[in-house]
Scaffold this motif. Structure first.
Motif, PDB file in Angstrom:
ATOM      1  N   ARG A   1      14.021   9.683  16.349  1.00 14.47           N
ATOM      2  CA  ARG A   1      15.233   9.602  15.512  1.00 14.47           C
ATOM      3  C   ARG A   1      14.906   8.984  14.141  1.00 14.47           C
ATOM      4  O   ARG A   1      15.387   9.461  13.105  1.00 14.47           O
ATOM      5  CB  ARG A   1      16.281   8.765  16.237  1.00 14.47           C
ATOM      6  N   SER A   2      14.101   7.940  14.117  1.00 14.99           N
ATOM      7  CA  SER A   2      13.735   7.305  12.851  1.00 14.99           C
ATOM      8  C   SER A   2      12.952   8.257  11.959  1.00 14.99           C
ATOM      9  O   SER A   2      13.159   8.303  10.739  1.00 14.99           O
ATOM     10  CB  SER A   2      12.904   6.045  13.157  1.00 14.99           C
ATOM     11  N   LEU A   3      12.051   9.012  12.578  1.00 13.09           N
ATOM     12  CA  LEU A   3      11.283   9.976  11.799  1.00 13.09           C
ATOM     13  C   LEU A   3      12.177  11.056  11.212  1.00 13.09           C
ATOM     14  O   LEU A   3      12.005  11.462  10.047  1.00 13.09           O
ATOM     15  CB  LEU A   3      10.197  10.588  12.683  1.00 13.09           C
ATOM     16  N   LEU A   4      13.171  11.495  11.983  1.00 14.86           N
ATOM     17  CA  LEU A   4      14.093  12.516  11.486  1.00 14.86           C
ATOM     18  C   LEU A   4      14.907  11.962  10.314  1.00 14.86           C
ATOM     19  O   LEU A   4      15.182  12.677   9.343  1.00 14.86           O
ATOM     20  CB  LEU A   4      15.018  12.980  12.620  1.00 14.86           C
ATOM     21  N   HIS A   5      15.296  10.684  10.430  1.00 16.94           N
ATOM     22  CA  HIS A   5      16.031  10.068   9.319  1.00 16.94           C
ATOM     23  C   HIS A   5      15.176  10.042   8.041  1.00 16.94           C
ATOM     24  O   HIS A   5      15.657  10.301   6.934  1.00 16.94           O
ATOM     25  CB  HIS A   5      16.462   8.650   9.698  1.00 16.94           C
ATOM     26  N   LYS A   6      13.877   9.694   8.182  1.00 16.75           N
ATOM     27  CA  LYS A   6      12.988   9.654   7.025  1.00 16.75           C
ATOM     28  C   LYS A   6      12.806  11.038   6.428  1.00 16.75           C
ATOM     29  O   LYS A   6      12.816  11.203   5.193  1.00 16.75           O
ATOM     30  CB  LYS A   6      11.638   9.090   7.438  1.00 16.75           C
ATOM     31  N   LEU A   7      12.665  12.053   7.320  1.00 16.63           N
ATOM     32  CA  LEU A   7      12.532  13.415   6.796  1.00 16.63           C
ATOM     33  C   LEU A   7      13.788  13.842   6.062  1.00 16.63           C
ATOM     34  O   LEU A   7      13.727  14.474   4.988  1.00 16.63           O
ATOM     35  CB  LEU A   7      12.227  14.374   7.948  1.00 16.63           C
ATOM     36  N   GLN A   8      14.944  13.500   6.627  1.00 17.86           N
ATOM     37  CA  GLN A   8      16.194  13.841   5.965  1.00 17.86           C
ATOM     38  C   GLN A   8      16.307  13.121   4.603  1.00 17.86           C
ATOM     39  O   GLN A   8      16.789  13.684   3.623  1.00 17.86           O
ATOM     40  CB  GLN A   8      17.370  13.456   6.877  1.00 17.86           C
ATOM     41  N   PHE A   9      15.801  11.821   4.538  1.00 20.72           N
ATOM     42  CA  PHE A   9      15.819  11.068   3.277  1.00 20.72           C
ATOM     43  C   PHE A   9      14.928  11.747   2.232  1.00 20.72           C
ATOM     44  O   PHE A   9      15.301  11.827   1.049  1.00 20.72           O
ATOM     45  CB  PHE A   9      15.336   9.634   3.537  1.00 20.72           C
ATOM     46  N   ILE A  10      13.761  12.247   2.685  1.00 20.97           N
ATOM     47  CA  ILE A  10      12.874  12.917   1.750  1.00 20.97           C
ATOM     48  C   ILE A  10      13.515  14.185   1.212  1.00 20.97           C
ATOM     49  O   ILE A  10      13.458  14.454  -0.011  1.00 20.97           O
ATOM     50  CB  ILE A  10      11.524  13.237   2.426  1.00 20.97           C
ATOM     51  N   TYR A  11      14.149  14.958   2.068  1.00 23.88           N
ATOM     52  CA  TYR A  11      14.778  16.207   1.609  1.00 23.88           C
ATOM     53  C   TYR A  11      15.992  15.932   0.726  1.00 23.88           C
ATOM     54  O   TYR A  11      16.286  16.705  -0.196  1.00 23.88           O
ATOM     55  CB  TYR A  11      15.192  17.058   2.825  1.00 23.88           C
ATOM     56  N   ASP A  12      16.679  14.806   0.962  1.00 24.84           N
ATOM     57  CA  ASP A  12      17.855  14.469   0.153  1.00 24.84           C
ATOM     58  C   ASP A  12      17.506  13.666  -1.097  1.00 24.84           C
ATOM     59  O   ASP A  12      18.399  13.346  -1.891  1.00 24.84           O
ATOM     60  CB  ASP A  12      18.852  13.656   0.997  1.00 24.84           C
ATOM     61  N   LEU A  13      16.199  13.282  -1.287  1.00 24.48           N
ATOM     62  CA  LEU A  13      15.825  12.402  -2.394  1.00 24.48           C
ATOM     63  C   LEU A  13      16.140  12.993  -3.772  1.00 24.48           C
ATOM     64  O   LEU A  13      16.703  12.285  -4.630  1.00 24.48           O
ATOM     65  CB  LEU A  13      14.333  12.055  -2.306  1.00 24.48           C
ATOM     66  N   PRO A  14      15.832  14.268  -4.091  1.00 22.97           N
ATOM     67  CA  PRO A  14      16.187  14.800  -5.421  1.00 22.97           C
ATOM     68  C   PRO A  14      17.678  14.691  -5.730  1.00 22.97           C
ATOM     69  O   PRO A  14      18.057  14.309  -6.846  1.00 22.97           O
ATOM     70  CB  PRO A  14      15.707  16.239  -5.365  1.00 22.97           C
ATOM     71  N   ALA A  15      18.501  14.958  -4.747  1.00 23.57           N
ATOM     72  CA  ALA A  15      19.950  14.877  -4.967  1.00 23.57           C
ATOM     73  C   ALA A  15      20.383  13.428  -5.184  1.00 23.57           C
ATOM     74  O   ALA A  15      21.220  13.125  -6.050  1.00 23.57           O
ATOM     75  CB  ALA A  15      20.692  15.479  -3.784  1.00 23.57           C
TER      76      ALA A  15
END
Length: 787
Positions: free
Chosen positions: A151-165
């Protein structure tokens, strides 16, 4: 003796300590010093010998002393018994208290073992139950932890994909701190997987963070932003790894250049007004200068720079070294800017105004940047400025006086010495005014700096007094050197020494030499005493110079210097004038052929030229020197040089006039008679008066006349011509000298020298001589009346 053996209070206290030590089991061994004490005085030591003590006591003490010693020892024994009893009572109480404490501890510890056994049983039961729970939940815990990591890894991946926005949103809301925090948190992922899985996210994020960096740079360089916001921008740029050192230089130097340009513009606006004020009135200069300095301070440019320094220290911590360099450079440029806009000699009021501005600015800058030590630089700069001011004031005074002498020299060459405008008198009065009033003005200017309470001037007070005194010493020494050099013709027309000195004694006019000689006397007798009085009243103290350098101002040395200079210049003037007359006499003697000379018909023209030249000298001397107070010395009959005595001698020998041998005999007789005449002193002490100077010149001229006559051989007519010339010169020369007898004596010497060198020394008859002289006087009177 009984009193000597009684123990002191210190011994009693020592015995008490020994008892306590022996009771508590301490070390009772005697010290090395105690073992050496005589047994008679060491009754309390362990190695005490009673028998020896008693023998010594009986041998040294009488019966009364023994009884007294007995009483004292009995008292001491009682005191010791009471002390031991007190010690026993006190320790007994302690023993009882300790016994009670031990009894209570035994009572409390009796039930503790049972309680400890029950506690151990409970702990063992809890541990067994915990082990059972852990064994039953072990498999589920591992699964839960694995799911949590996923779950933590998925959160980090989601943070990376949402970082430009997220970054775009932060830019719009100007939340640059959040944007930097998000990007710095994602940097490890971009470094590991930025070239493969998250390449698109990495590029978009870098573009967004580039925008953030540009906005932060703009915020840092903007003066409108608050200091806290600019400091935050620096911190965020450092977190992003942006080189901030380049921005340090850019921010500080841009502000510095802007500040300096404002200062220079303000200085250029102030300069014309100040110069016009100086030309119009000195009083107006004081008020206007202070008013303009107030306007300068109202602009508060230094205050703006101080704010910039404060902000810079907040934005860029640990930047004191760079700020110190910039502040020192700014101070030097500011001081140079104020100095470069000053033209001519700066008054003390204007200098004080500039120093006040500098002091105020330095004080404000030192409050925000004490590491720069700007007050020390301000004192050094003020020292340079004050030294320059003192040097300029003395230089201006020196230029005025030397300029007057150079102008007088040019004027003498153009107009000559016989100008009716009396240029020498005007030059002398002007020189005296420059020396006296100019020196007083200089002292008044210097006193303004001394009386001001500005902190910089107070610190430099002693050194400033030495500079003023030393300035006067150097000024007079330079003036003396100028007088000597100018009189020798080794100074150019601009008053400066030439590159190659070519001494030409006659290059300078005699009038200038005479004026400089009289100015030397004026300096010695009037200027130096007045300056000494003013310095003692207002400029006493000093002492900043070392002992080896000596005092900066020595009036006695200056007086001796100008006394010698005045005498040298006066003698130079006399020598120049006497040389001029001697050349005229030399030509008149060396040119004719005296052996073929015709019978005299008139006084020669050289006599008129000589008297005319002497009249010119008299005009010069009257313009510069004062008349003497002494009366003229009238001639006496004892001199034997009167016309009557000479005429009588001629009449008595008229019958033998045709005999050459008899004439020579009379000449010999005159030499013998000269030995019995009253002795006449020719060269007396020179005084600075008209009569003394003219008399000295005339004496030197007549002595030269005598020497030139001795070099020639005369015929009778030539000798008679010399007789006629000297007879005509008697009355005019007696009018301008102090002692008339000197003229008769020297002219008789000339006639005697001519007679010695004459082949037939027969003089003119008195009637013929008087007739020729009368004719010459009549002719001169007619020429004067017609002109």
């Amino acid at each position: 003796m009984g009193e000597d053996l009684s123990p002191s209070l210190d011994e009693k206290a020592k015995r008490t300590r020994d008892l306590l030590t022996s009771f508590y089991g301490g070390d009772s061994a005697p010290s090395h010093g105690t073992a050496r004490i005589d047994t008679f005085h060491s009754i309390d030591t362990t190695d005490f010998d009673p028998q020896r003590y008693m023998n010594a006591l009986i041998g040294r003490t009488n019966v009364e002393g023994l009884l007294q010693r007995h009483v004292e020892m009995a008292a001491e024994i009682k005191n010791l018994d009471s002390d031991l009893q007190m010690l026993v009572y006190e320790n007994y109480n302690k023993f009882i208290s300790a016994t009670d404490t031990i009894r209570r501890m035994k009572i409390n510890v009796v039930g503790m073992e049972t309680n400890m056994e029950h506690l151990l049983e409970k702990i063992t039961s809890v541990q067994s139950k915990s082990d059972g729970i852990n064994a039953s939940l072990f498999e589920r815990r591992e699964c839960i932890e694995k799911l949590n990591r996923t779950r933590s890894l998925l959160h980090k991946l989601q943070f990376i994909y949402d970082l430009p926005a997220r970054l775009t949103k932060c830019i719009k809301s100007e939340a640059y701190a959040d944007a930097v925090k998000y990007y710095v948190g994602a940097l490890p992922v971009f470094k590991a997987y930025g070239q493969s899985s998250f390449e698109a996210c990495r590029k978009e994020s870098e573009e967004a963070i580039g925008t953030v960096i540009r906005h932060l740079q703009a915020r840092l360089l903007s003066d409108c932003e608050p200091v806290e916001a600019r400091a935050e921008a620096v911190v965020l740029l450092k977190q992003l790894g942006f080189p901030v050192d380049n921005l340090k230089t850019e921010v500080l130097e841009a502000k510095l250049e802007h500040f300096l340009s404002e200062l220079q513009a303000e200085a250029r606006q102030q300069t014309p007004g100040l110069l016009e004020t100086e030309k119009s009135s000195e009083n107006m200069l004081d008020s206007t200068g202070s008013k303009q300095s107030m306007e300068f301070s109202k602009k508060d440019s230094i205050g703006e720079f101080a704010k910039t320094v404060t902000a810079y220290r907040i934005i860029f911590p640990n930047s004191e070294k760079r700020l110190t360099e910039v502040a020192i450079d700014l101070f030097n440029k500011l001081f140079a800017s104020l100095q470069n806009h000053e033209e001519g000699v700066v008054s003390a009021t204007k200098l004080i105004s500039s120093l006040r501005v500098i002091s105020s600015d330095v004080r404000r800058m030192d409050e925000v940047l004490p590491e720069a030590c700007l007050p020390d630089y301000a004192i050094k700069a003020a020292e340079t400025a004050i030294k320059q001011h003192v040097s300029e004031m003395f230089g201006h005074l020196y230029s005025q006086l030397t300029g007057d002498m150079v102008a007088l020299q040019s004027q003498q060459k153009e107009r000559g010495s016989s100008d009716e405008m009396k240029p020498l008198q005007m030059a002398l009065d002007s020189g005296k005014d420059v020396l006296f009033q100019g020196s007083m003005d200089v002292l008044w200017d210097f006193r303004q700096l001394l009386d001001d309470n500005l902190d910089i001037l107070v610190k430099l007070r002693d050194a400033y007094i030495d500079w003023v005194q030393g300035g006067f010493q150097d000024f007079f020494r330079s003036l003396k050197n100028f007088f000597i050099s100018f009189s020798k013709g080794t100074v150019s027309n601009d008053g400066k020494p030439p590159l190659v000195e070519k001494p030409q004694a006659d290059k300078v006019s005699t009038g200038v030499v005479l004026v400089m000689a009289q100015l030397s006397v004026f300096i010695e007798q009037t200027v130096v005493p007045k300056i000494t009085e003013e310095i003692a009243a207002s400029f006493s103290g000093g002492g900043a110079r070392s002992y080896e350098e000596g005092p900066p101002f020595v009036p006695a040395e200056i007086c001796r210097m100008f006394r010698s200079t005045g005498g040298s210049l006066m003698h130079l003037y006399i020598n120049m004038q006497a040389r001029k007359l001697s050349l005229l006499v030399k030509k008149s003697i060396a040119t004719p052929n005296w052996l073929k000379y015709k019978e005299p018909r008139d006084v020669r023209m050289f006599v008129d030229l000589l008297l005319e030249e002497l009249k010119t000298m008299e005009v010069e001397v009257q313009q510069v020197l004062v008349r003497g107070s002494t009366q003229k010395h009238r001639r006496s009959d004892s001199t034997g040089s009167t016309n009557s005595s000479r005429s009588n001698r001629i009449r008595d020998d008229r019958s033998s006039r045709l005999s050459t041998q008899r004439a020579r005999n009379r000449l010999l007789e005159s030499h013998v008679a000269k030995l019995f005449k009253q002795k006449v002193e020719i060269f007396t002490k020179l005084e600075y008066t008209q009569e003394s100077v003219i008399s000295t010149i005339v004496k030197m001229c007549l002595k030269s006349f005598q020497e030139y006559v001795r070099l020639e051989t005369f015929s009778r007519s030539g000798f008679q011509q010399i007789q006629l010339d000297t007879q005509f010169l008697r009355d005019p020369l007696k009018e301008v000298v102090e002692d008339e007898a000197i003229i008769d004596f020297l002219l008789d010497e000339v006639c005697a020298a001519a007679a010695e060198r004459c082949l037939d020394p027969i003089p003119l008859e008195p009637a013929i001589l008087d007739k020729l002289i009368y004719a010459k006087i009549t002719k001169n009177s007619e020429q004067t009346a017609s002109s």
